[in-house]
Write a protein that holds these residues in place. Sequence first.
Motif, short mmCIF file in Angstrom:
data_model
loop_
_atom_site.label_atom_id
_atom_site.label_comp_id
_atom_site.label_asym_id
_atom_site.label_seq_id
_atom_site.Cartn_x
_atom_site.Cartn_y
_atom_site.Cartn_z
N LEU A 102 29.81 -13.25 -60.50
CA LEU A 102 30.65 -12.89 -59.36
C LEU A 102 31.95 -12.28 -59.89
CD1 LEU A 102 30.37 -13.59 -56.25
CD2 LEU A 102 31.98 -15.43 -56.70
N ARG A 105 37.85 -13.46 -57.59
CA ARG A 105 38.69 -13.06 -56.46
C ARG A 105 40.11 -13.59 -56.66
NH1 ARG A 105 33.85 -11.36 -55.66
NH2 ARG A 105 32.92 -11.32 -53.59
N TYR A 205 29.11 -20.48 -51.06
CA TYR A 205 29.39 -21.16 -49.78
C TYR A 205 29.23 -20.27 -48.56
CZ TYR A 205 34.13 -19.29 -50.71
OH TYR A 205 35.20 -18.48 -51.00
N ILE A 206 28.66 -19.07 -48.75
CA ILE A 206 28.45 -18.19 -47.60
C ILE A 206 27.14 -18.61 -46.91
CG2 ILE A 206 28.20 -15.77 -46.87
CD1 ILE A 206 30.69 -15.85 -48.46
N GLU A 257 36.37 -24.70 -54.25
CA GLU A 257 36.67 -23.59 -53.36
C GLU A 257 35.72 -23.68 -52.18
OE1 GLU A 257 37.58 -19.70 -55.01
OE2 GLU A 257 36.62 -18.73 -53.29
N1 GLN Z 1 34.93 -15.59 -51.76
C1 GLN Z 1 33.70 -14.93 -52.00
C2 GLN Z 1 33.48 -13.85 -50.96
O1 GLN Z 1 34.21 -13.75 -50.03
C3 GLN Z 1 32.55 -15.94 -51.95
C4 GLN Z 1 32.55 -16.75 -53.14
C5 GLN Z 1 31.59 -17.88 -53.08
O2 GLN Z 1 30.63 -17.96 -52.31
N2 GLN Z 1 31.86 -18.79 -53.90
O3 GLN Z 1 32.60 -13.05 -51.07
#
Ligand code: GLN
Length: 307
Positions: A102, A105, A205-206, A257
């Motif tokens: 990833l 961010r 976490y989506i 997070e």
């Molecule tokens: N913050 C990320 C996004 O908006 C998602 C990161 C995650 O799922 N840990 O795409």
Amino acid sequence: MPNAPTDKPSPWTTLDLVKWTAGYFKDHQVESARSEAEILLAHTLKTRRIDLYLNHDQPLCEDELKRFKALIKRRVDGEPVAYITGIREFWSMALAVNPSVLIPRPETECLVEAVLPFLDGDAGSAKRVLEMGVGSGAIIIALAHEHPEHRYVAMDRSAAALQTARQNARTHKVDHRIDWFCGDWNAALVPERETFDVIVCNPPYIRSHDIHGLQPEIRNHEPRMALDGDGDGLRCIRHIIESTHRYLIVGGLLALEMGCDQAADIARIAGAVDHYGPPRTIKDYSGLDRVAVMVKKGLRPHANFVI
Ligand code: GLN
């Protein structure tokens, strides 16, 4: 590409190109058009962004133009700029990134900030810190950089991600502070035998259903494994809260997070598990709930009783 850089009779200078590309990106709905134009041109010329302005009238040779055009095309086709350059800055450190991790961010810096106060302590007493799902290594490398006196364990189930994280740890000279494990969450750890003062995680976490609504840069290029938290987005978070207390010391910290609408669910899950005090929620720079921290409950082995 009408009026593209090569069609111009006189030589293109860096400033001409930044302006032209920013406009072209804007027309193609690329966010942060100007800064991405600068990043890609600086990458092509192997220089810093500021040098584009210091040498604003420097003409580009044909080969540079050709390479720059190829990058413009990749960006307009939806590839994230960080994967094109292979670099993303996090915690003021340049980190190598690729599609197996990833892209870190800016809001994840809030997770680092939330953990830092727990790492202050008596000089000479090394703490043990575990990060689950390290990806590029952004979080654990930032922590190890700030607190080199502690011991760190980094886990990820992707061998490719772990390799990227190790490379970044070597670049930032904290590799020797970190033990690396390839494994699925805490599967490689022995409960009660391996205990940590801090466990930190940026889990996927989506909600699966929301993945298709993400920007194409994210949806089509970033690792789904690092984003998809299943039907309700909470599968990994639930698993972590339900299982990690067995690897924490009493008074130890779990820092996660989370999605901006998940604080209440996390409080409910932690309440049901009943091994943690009530989670505290921390907001990101946009004012959205982004981090949950909770402390493991229980009697400290050497607690002083006040009568
Ligand atoms: N913050 C990320 C996004 O908006 C998602 C990161 C995650 O799922 N840990 O795409």
